[in-house]
Design a protein around this motif. Structure first.
Motif, short mmCIF file in Angstrom:
data_model
loop_
_atom_site.label_atom_id
_atom_site.label_comp_id
_atom_site.label_asym_id
_atom_site.label_seq_id
_atom_site.Cartn_x
_atom_site.Cartn_y
_atom_site.Cartn_z
N THR A 15 0.83 -1.20 0.00
CA THR A 15 0.00 0.00 0.00
C THR A 15 0.87 1.25 0.00
O THR A 15 1.62 1.48 0.95
CB THR A 15 -0.91 0.02 1.25
OG1 THR A 15 -1.64 -1.21 1.29
CG2 THR A 15 -1.86 1.18 1.22
N PRO A 16 0.78 2.06 -1.05
CA PRO A 16 1.59 3.30 -1.09
C PRO A 16 1.14 4.28 0.00
O PRO A 16 -0.04 4.35 0.33
CB PRO A 16 1.34 3.86 -2.48
CG PRO A 16 0.18 3.12 -3.04
CD PRO A 16 -0.03 1.89 -2.24
N ARG A 17 2.11 5.03 0.53
CA ARG A 17 1.79 6.03 1.56
C ARG A 17 1.61 7.42 0.97
O ARG A 17 0.89 8.23 1.52
CB ARG A 17 2.92 6.07 2.59
CG ARG A 17 3.04 4.82 3.41
CD ARG A 17 4.13 4.94 4.46
NE ARG A 17 5.41 5.33 3.88
CZ ARG A 17 6.43 4.53 3.67
NH1 ARG A 17 6.34 3.26 3.99
NH2 ARG A 17 7.55 4.95 3.14
N GLN A 18 2.28 7.72 -0.14
CA GLN A 18 2.32 9.10 -0.65
C GLN A 18 1.12 9.47 -1.52
O GLN A 18 0.80 10.64 -1.63
CB GLN A 18 3.61 9.33 -1.43
CG GLN A 18 4.83 9.23 -0.55
CD GLN A 18 6.08 9.61 -1.29
OE1 GLN A 18 6.05 10.37 -2.25
NE2 GLN A 18 7.21 9.09 -0.85
N CYS A 19 0.51 8.50 -2.18
CA CYS A 19 -0.63 8.78 -3.05
C CYS A 19 -1.32 7.47 -3.39
O CYS A 19 -0.91 6.41 -2.91
CB CYS A 19 -0.19 9.53 -4.30
SG CYS A 19 1.07 8.68 -5.26
N THR A 20 -2.32 7.51 -4.24
CA THR A 20 -3.03 6.29 -4.61
C THR A 20 -2.26 5.51 -5.66
O THR A 20 -1.42 6.05 -6.38
CB THR A 20 -4.42 6.59 -5.17
OG1 THR A 20 -4.28 7.25 -6.43
CG2 THR A 20 -5.24 7.45 -4.21
N ARG A 21 -2.57 4.25 -5.76
CA ARG A 21 -1.95 3.40 -6.76
C ARG A 21 -2.29 3.90 -8.17
O ARG A 21 -1.46 3.91 -9.05
CB ARG A 21 -2.43 1.96 -6.58
CG ARG A 21 -1.64 0.96 -7.37
CD ARG A 21 -2.09 -0.44 -7.03
NE ARG A 21 -1.64 -0.85 -5.71
CZ ARG A 21 -0.52 -1.53 -5.49
NH1 ARG A 21 0.26 -1.86 -6.49
NH2 ARG A 21 -0.17 -1.89 -4.27
N ARG A 22 -3.51 4.37 -8.39
CA ARG A 22 -3.92 4.91 -9.70
C ARG A 22 -3.05 6.11 -10.09
O ARG A 22 -2.61 6.23 -11.22
CB ARG A 22 -5.40 5.31 -9.64
CG ARG A 22 -5.93 5.93 -10.91
CD ARG A 22 -6.27 4.87 -11.95
NE ARG A 22 -5.21 4.77 -12.94
CZ ARG A 22 -5.00 3.73 -13.73
NH1 ARG A 22 -5.74 2.67 -13.65
NH2 ARG A 22 -4.03 3.72 -14.59
N SER A 50 4.24 -0.15 1.76
CA SER A 50 3.93 -0.58 3.12
C SER A 50 3.22 -1.95 3.11
O SER A 50 2.27 -2.15 2.36
CB SER A 50 3.03 0.46 3.79
OG SER A 50 2.68 0.06 5.09
N GLY A 51 3.71 -2.87 3.91
CA GLY A 51 3.10 -4.19 4.03
C GLY A 51 3.52 -5.19 2.97
O GLY A 51 3.07 -6.34 2.98
N ALA A 52 4.38 -4.79 2.06
CA ALA A 52 4.77 -5.67 0.95
C ALA A 52 5.44 -6.95 1.41
O ALA A 52 5.22 -8.02 0.84
CB ALA A 52 5.70 -4.92 -0.01
N GLU A 53 6.24 -6.86 2.46
CA GLU A 53 7.03 -8.01 2.92
C GLU A 53 6.17 -9.19 3.35
O GLU A 53 6.64 -10.31 3.41
CB GLU A 53 7.95 -7.61 4.08
CG GLU A 53 8.95 -6.55 3.73
CD GLU A 53 8.37 -5.13 3.81
OE1 GLU A 53 7.27 -4.94 4.38
OE2 GLU A 53 9.00 -4.21 3.29
N LYS A 54 4.91 -8.95 3.64
CA LYS A 54 4.01 -10.00 4.13
C LYS A 54 3.32 -10.77 3.00
O LYS A 54 2.56 -11.69 3.27
CB LYS A 54 2.95 -9.38 5.03
CG LYS A 54 3.52 -8.68 6.23
CD LYS A 54 2.44 -7.97 7.00
CE LYS A 54 3.06 -7.16 8.12
NZ LYS A 54 2.07 -6.35 8.82
N ALA A 71 15.32 -5.86 -9.28
CA ALA A 71 15.68 -5.19 -8.03
C ALA A 71 14.41 -4.82 -7.28
O ALA A 71 13.42 -4.40 -7.89
CB ALA A 71 16.49 -3.93 -8.31
N ILE A 72 14.45 -5.01 -5.98
CA ILE A 72 13.35 -4.55 -5.12
C ILE A 72 13.77 -3.20 -4.56
O ILE A 72 14.85 -3.08 -3.97
CB ILE A 72 13.08 -5.55 -3.99
CG1 ILE A 72 12.66 -6.90 -4.57
CG2 ILE A 72 12.00 -5.00 -3.05
CD1 ILE A 72 12.50 -8.01 -3.55
N ILE A 73 12.93 -2.20 -4.79
CA ILE A 73 13.25 -0.85 -4.31
C ILE A 73 12.15 -0.35 -3.38
O ILE A 73 11.02 -0.82 -3.42
CB ILE A 73 13.47 0.13 -5.48
CG1 ILE A 73 12.22 0.26 -6.35
CG2 ILE A 73 14.68 -0.30 -6.31
CD1 ILE A 73 12.31 1.33 -7.42
N SER A 74 12.50 0.63 -2.58
CA SER A 74 11.54 1.21 -1.64
C SER A 74 10.69 2.27 -2.32
O SER A 74 11.01 2.74 -3.42
CB SER A 74 12.29 1.84 -0.47
OG SER A 74 12.99 3.00 -0.92
#
Length: 92
Positions: A15-22, A50-54, A71-74
């Motif tokens: 889940t992105p924190r800065q804005c929506t996925r769209r 956020s929560g991706a690791e699960k 590559a996995i990036i933040s």
């Protein structure tokens, strides 16, 4: 600095924190990037929100990253690249 997102293939997990996925999808397309929903060897980058690791998708991406296939990036790394403030890490 030119956006390093152009012509790169991205998948997004969590889940992105800065804005929506769209909004993120729209920005990637405007910058010339490509979005893929599935975790495959065609990807260049997986953006871990956020929560991706699960997630199962993250575990699959981590195995491919160990092999150097992507590559996995933040979220922060992704937005810095999108805004042309930093380059994305190199992928084999």
């Amino acid at each position: 600095m030119k956006s390093s997102v152009k012509d790169k293939i991205f998948a997004f997990i969590g889940t992105p924190r800065q804005c929506t996925r769209r909004e993120i999808y729209d920005e990637v397309i405007i910058a010339g990037g490509i979005i893929e929903e599935n975790i495959t060897t065609l990807l260049h980058y997986v953006v871990a929100f956020s929560g991706a690791e699960k997630t199962v998708k993250y575990k699959k991406a981590a195995k491919l990253a160990e092999k150097g296939l992507l590559a996995i990036i933040s979220e922060e790394q992704f937005f810095a690249a999108l805004e042309s403030k930093a380059a994305l890490p190199e992928v084999a």
